[in-house]
Design a protein around this motif. Structure first.
Motif, PDB file in Angstrom:
ATOM      1  N   SER A   5       0.879  -1.151   0.123  1.00 31.12           N
ATOM      2  CA  SER A   5       0.096   0.034   0.192  1.00 31.12           C
ATOM      3  C   SER A   5       0.953   1.140  -0.080  1.00 31.12           C
ATOM      4  O   SER A   5       1.740   1.231   0.818  1.00 31.12           O
ATOM      5  CB  SER A   5      -1.067  -0.044   1.234  1.00 31.12           C
ATOM      6  OG  SER A   5      -1.829   1.136   1.137  1.00 31.12           O
ATOM      7  N   LYS A  11      -6.102   5.027  -3.509  1.00 28.53           N
ATOM      8  CA  LYS A  11      -6.512   3.770  -2.390  1.00 28.53           C
ATOM      9  C   LYS A  11      -7.647   2.896  -3.104  1.00 28.53           C
ATOM     10  O   LYS A  11      -8.224   3.258  -3.953  1.00 28.53           O
ATOM     11  CB  LYS A  11      -7.227   4.608  -1.363  1.00 28.53           C
ATOM     12  CG  LYS A  11      -6.438   5.383  -0.499  1.00 28.53           C
ATOM     13  CD  LYS A  11      -7.221   5.998   0.748  1.00 28.53           C
ATOM     14  CE  LYS A  11      -6.272   6.904   1.455  1.00 28.53           C
ATOM     15  NZ  LYS A  11      -7.037   7.208   2.631  1.00 28.53           N
ATOM     16  N   SER A  17      -5.743  -5.335  -2.248  1.00 32.59           N
ATOM     17  CA  SER A  17      -4.528  -4.537  -2.086  1.00 32.59           C
ATOM     18  C   SER A  17      -4.190  -3.762  -3.231  1.00 32.59           C
ATOM     19  O   SER A  17      -4.586  -4.550  -4.167  1.00 32.59           O
ATOM     20  CB  SER A  17      -3.387  -5.726  -1.623  1.00 32.59           C
ATOM     21  OG  SER A  17      -3.963  -6.093  -0.407  1.00 32.59           O
ATOM     22  N   GLN A  18      -3.496  -2.788  -3.275  1.00 33.51           N
ATOM     23  CA  GLN A  18      -3.030  -2.172  -4.461  1.00 33.51           C
ATOM     24  C   GLN A  18      -1.957  -3.219  -5.162  1.00 33.51           C
ATOM     25  O   GLN A  18      -2.017  -3.144  -6.217  1.00 33.51           O
ATOM     26  CB  GLN A  18      -2.117  -0.903  -3.977  1.00 33.51           C
ATOM     27  CG  GLN A  18      -2.919   0.129  -3.541  1.00 33.51           C
ATOM     28  CD  GLN A  18      -2.133   1.259  -3.150  1.00 33.51           C
ATOM     29  OE1 GLN A  18      -1.075   1.121  -2.373  1.00 33.51           O
ATOM     30  NE2 GLN A  18      -2.363   2.535  -3.407  1.00 33.51           N
ATOM     31  N   LEU A 136       2.409   2.250   4.027  1.00 30.70           N
ATOM     32  CA  LEU A 136       1.117   1.959   4.439  1.00 30.70           C
ATOM     33  C   LEU A 136       0.263   3.284   4.363  1.00 30.70           C
ATOM     34  O   LEU A 136       0.602   3.993   5.049  1.00 30.70           O
ATOM     35  CB  LEU A 136       0.901   0.855   5.728  1.00 30.70           C
ATOM     36  CG  LEU A 136       1.121  -0.499   5.652  1.00 30.70           C
ATOM     37  CD1 LEU A 136       0.791  -1.179   6.927  1.00 30.70           C
ATOM     38  CD2 LEU A 136       0.407  -1.341   4.322  1.00 30.70           C
TER      39      LEU A 136
END
Length: 137
Positions: A5, A11, A17-18, A136
């Protein structure tokens, strides 16, 4: 598996998750042309959207300890194949001589009215790999 992240990419809009790092590879989720600072779709047509999307992919790769030169496979989803020449031009500008495997898939409308989405797989440089949580959001 290690989720990635970074604040330098949009986002996630859902339960994902990215990117995820696993077994020396990073799997980047589909990135849209969303400005991470504003959370809004970039204006300016397909060129601006393709450039922002590539920057988002690049940011996630860097957060995972990778980079564009380590791309192995890329899937580009486009809402209109007439956009392809401009998308290919911008893709080539970002990657230079590097030529990962690639697929281009025409699709129905994408979220937020985006013209394209890019999903990628790349190798992770063990010397650059960062500890989970360092970036993060």
């Amino acid at each position: 598996m290690r989720p990635i992240s970074t604040l330098d990419a949009p986002k996630p809009f859902g339960h994902y998750s990215q990117a995820v790092v696993h077994a020396g590879m990073v799997y980047v989720a589909g990135m849209l042309p969303i400005d991470p600072a504003s959370g809004k779709l970039v204006e300016g047509g397909i060129e601006a959207q393709a450039e922002r999307t590539m920057k988002n992919v690049e940011a996630v790769l860097e957060a995972a300890g990778s980079d564009l030169d380590r791309l192995v496979s890329v899937t580009i989803y486009v809402t209109d194949m007439s956009y392809w020449p401009k998308v290919n031009e911008i893709f080539a500008r970002f990657l230079g001589d590097h030529r990962p495997a690639r697929a281009v898939v025409p699709v129905l409308p994408l979220r937020h009215g985006a013209f394209l989405e890019i999903q990628a797989i790349a190798g992770v440089d063990p010397d650059k790999s960062r500890a989970s949580g360092e970036h993060l959001a």
